[in-house]
Design an enzyme around this catalytic site. Structure first.
Site, PDB file in Angstrom:
ATOM      1  CD  GLU A  78     -18.605  19.979 -21.782  1.00 46.30           C
ATOM      2  OE1 GLU A  78     -19.507  19.790 -22.593  1.00 46.30           O
ATOM      3  OE2 GLU A  78     -17.419  20.127 -22.114  1.00 46.30           O
TER       4      GLU A  78
ATOM      5  CG  HIS B  13     -41.423  20.380 -14.304  1.00 41.99           C
ATOM      6  ND1 HIS B  13     -41.592  19.090 -13.845  1.00 41.99           N
ATOM      7  CD2 HIS B  13     -42.143  21.176 -13.461  1.00 41.99           C
ATOM      8  CE1 HIS B  13     -42.390  19.101 -12.787  1.00 41.99           C
ATOM      9  NE2 HIS B  13     -42.734  20.359 -12.529  1.00 41.99           N
TER      10      HIS B  13
ATOM     11  CB  SER C  24      -0.942   0.014   1.211  1.00 42.23           C
ATOM     12  OG  SER C  24      -0.212   0.000   2.416  1.00 42.23           O
TER      13      SER C  24
ATOM     14  CD  GLN D 211      -2.746  -2.570   2.024  1.00 44.45           C
ATOM     15  OE1 GLN D 211      -2.154  -2.833   3.061  1.00 44.45           O
ATOM     16  NE2 GLN D 211      -2.419  -3.097   0.870  1.00 44.45           N
TER      17      GLN D 211
ATOM     18  CG  ASN E 209     -16.354  22.783 -26.935  1.00 46.01           C
ATOM     19  OD1 ASN E 209     -17.356  23.229 -27.493  1.00 46.01           O
ATOM     20  ND2 ASN E 209     -15.459  22.050 -27.565  1.00 46.01           N
TER      21      ASN E 209
ATOM     22  CG  ASN F   8      -4.368  -3.918  12.791  1.00 46.90           C
ATOM     23  OD1 ASN F   8      -3.764  -3.862  11.720  1.00 46.90           O
ATOM     24  ND2 ASN F   8      -4.800  -5.050  13.305  1.00 46.90           N
TER      25      ASN F   8
ATOM     26  CE  LYS G 161      -4.205   3.432   4.374  1.00 48.83           C
ATOM     27  NZ  LYS G 161      -4.842   2.076   4.217  1.00 48.83           N
TER      28      LYS G 161
ATOM     29  CE1 TYR H 220      -6.363  -2.858   8.636  1.00 49.84           C
ATOM     30  CE2 TYR H 220      -5.591  -5.102   8.299  1.00 49.84           C
ATOM     31  CZ  TYR H 220      -5.659  -3.787   7.891  1.00 49.84           C
ATOM     32  OH  TYR H 220      -5.026  -3.394   6.740  1.00 49.84           O
TER      33      TYR H 220
HETATM   34  N1  ARG Z   1      -1.162  -1.105   5.131  1.00 46.67           N
HETATM   35  C1  ARG Z   1      -2.154  -1.497   6.046  1.00 46.67           C
HETATM   36  C2  ARG Z   1      -3.471  -0.744   5.753  1.00 46.67           C
HETATM   37  O1  ARG Z   1      -3.409   0.248   5.116  1.00 46.67           O
HETATM   38  C3  ARG Z   1      -1.746  -1.201   7.432  1.00 46.67           C
HETATM   39  C4  ARG Z   1      -2.374  -2.108   8.433  1.00 46.67           C
HETATM   40  C5  ARG Z   1      -1.902  -3.484   8.202  1.00 46.67           C
HETATM   41  N2  ARG Z   1      -2.322  -4.357   9.233  1.00 46.67           N
HETATM   42  C6  ARG Z   1      -2.253  -5.689   9.090  1.00 46.67           C
HETATM   43  N3  ARG Z   1      -2.669  -6.387  10.083  1.00 46.67           N
HETATM   44  N4  ARG Z   1      -1.848  -6.263   8.008  1.00 46.67           N
HETATM   45  O2  ARG Z   1      -4.519  -1.139   6.175  1.00 46.67           O
END
Ligand code: ARG
Length: 462
Positions: free
Chosen positions: A295, A161, A28, A327, A290, A115, A330, A322
């Protein structure tokens, strides 16, 4: 992004390293590197707390804090680039600290899990970004107030309308968007409050056997409160949904606004001229200008709302606590924040530079019997029940339309033919200017209520 071989910080339990594909699939860092400042900020607070509860000596804490500061400088100078082998921002920075400080660096993750760490970073990050968006939105709202003041005396056909309904002040129209944005601002403020909770100390899911001082890290990080339940803390993503919803409503608003302005800019309407700066041409047709910026706002709205649904779908079946699914929480948000910021830079400038085609609008005002309700309400004041007046005026409209006439063209005999209650003064009220001026109800389109709105609006963004 670097990719030299590195062992994951959790590798001890494994006999075989993850497949190359697994590393690519599971990383990530390409997204959460955006949180490096917050990750370091969180580690600094955590390190201070570990000293306070006696786990790190003063000297150890100081070395760790110095190490973290150095890492930040190395990131900013480009000396330290993250490595995809180390999965995410948390392990990249922790690994760097261990490289620098050896054994000592390995103490920072005491009583902490990724976490609780990831949501700490995320919440810190969102607090800053929501603040920036709110400031930009206020600047944008200020432009709508300015335009409302400037255009208060310009009368345009109001639509329902997409058909001519009743005349309204253009200032009133701009204020309609001001109030929509004011509610967006409130939603953003609620999202900001939702994000303002300290997760640090929740651990992986159950807290810690160590006497972590959660109140102390909360204070250091400037959060309003400590989260109440560790299981909730590491599984909760409501604070992101709150923001996504606020951004979605803002985009739905700007998308609707864009639609009106795109229409108004057409040859058919010609109510406004959009500024050249926010339009583009055609590669083939030399005549084209345009309305691309608008748009694109309309077009990007789908993507923003997708972000809201994406996260809702992600969460709906997740068992506590979790799960790695989280992940995926984001990418859309970071994109949506960036999109919102650029739209909030462009929109106010575009609105300020719109040229209103007053003469042309004037021509449109005679179409569609915009003053029919005024005629009906005239009869109401003469004591005729509204349902009856509605029928009478509908008859007049049908009659006039058939003859290709407007209200103004009717003779007194013709008026009287529809109702004996019509007198000479009917002619006096039948101008769009009068129609607008006479709508003095609170929140109506008359000049006083619009000025009142503008005054109140100024207070809102103060
Ligand atoms: N990169 C992970 C996320 O964005 C961080 C948490 C990972 N935790 C785990 N138990 N693998 O969620």
């Amino acid at each position: 992004m670097a990719a030299q071989r590195e062992k994951a910080l959790w590798s001890g339990r494994f006999t075989t390293a993850p497949d190359v594909m697994m590393k690519k699939f599971g990383e990530s860092i390409s997204v959460d590197w955006a949180f490096y400042r917050e990750d370091i900020e969180g580690s600094i607070a955590h390190g201070k707390m570990l000293h306070r509860i006696g786990i790190l000596s003063r000297e150890e804490m100081e070395k760790i804090l110095r190490g973290l500061e150095e890492i930040k400088e190395e990131i900013e100078s480009g000396e330290f680039v993250p490595n995809i082998e180390l999965e995410d921002v948390h392990m990249n920075i922790e690994n760097r600290l261990i490289k620098k400080l050896g054994e000592l660096g390995a103490k920072i993750h005491t009583g902490r899990s990724r976490n609780d760490q990831v949501v700490t970073d995320y919440r810190l990050y969102l607090k800053k970004e929501i603040g920036k968006i709110m400031d930009l939105l206020k600047t944008c709202m200020d432009v709508f107030l300015k335009r409302a003041e400037e255009d208060i005396d310009i009368i345009i056909p109001g639509f329902t309308h997409l058909m001519h309904a009743q005349p309204v002040s253009l200032g009133h129209y701009w204020m309609a968007y001001f109030w929509k944005f004011q509610r967006d601002l409130k939603r953003l403020s609620a999202a900001l409050e939702g994000a303002d909770v300290s997760p640090l100390g929740a651990g992986a899911l159950a807290g810690s056997t160590l006497p972590l001082d959660r109140e102390y890290t909360r204070e250091l990080l400037g959060f309003r409160e400590v989260s109440k339940n560790s299981l909730d803390t590491v599984s909760d993503r409501d604070f992101i949904l709150d923001l996504q919803y606020a951004l979605s409503t803002f985009f739905i608003h700007t998308s609707r606004l864009s639609e009106d302005l795109i229409l108004w800019n057409t040859q058919e309407f010609n109510y406004i001229q959009l500024p050249d700066e926010f339009c583009t041409g055609s590669s083939m047709m030399p005549n084209k200008k345009n309305p691309d910026a608008l748009e694109l706002i309309r077009g990007k709205t789908g993507g923003v709302v997708t972000g809201l649904f994406n996260l809702m779908m992600n969460l709906k079946g997740l068992p506590l606590t979790y799960n790695r699914d989280l992940q995926e929480d984001k990418k859309f948000v970071l994109e949506n924040i960036a999109t919102t910021k650029i739209v909030l830079e462009i929109l106010p400038q575009l609105i300020l530079k719109i040229q209103v085609q007053k003469e042309n609008i004037q021509k449109h005002l005679s179409k569609g019997f915009l003053l029919a309700t005024d005629v009906a309400e005239y009869l109401v004041l003469k004591g005729v029940p509204f349902r009856k007046t509605h029928e009478i005026v509908a008859g007049i409209v049908q009659y006039a339309e058939g003859k290709g006439l407007d209200f103004q063209d009717l003779s007194m005999e013709e008026w009287k033919g529809f109702s004996p209650h019509f007198e000479q003064d009917i002619v006096e009220i039948l101008t769009p200017q009068k129609a607008v001026a006479r709508r003095r109800t609170l929140g109506g389109t008359g000049k006083e209520p619009v000025l009142e709105q503008i005054k109140e609006g100024r207070e809102v963004i103060k």
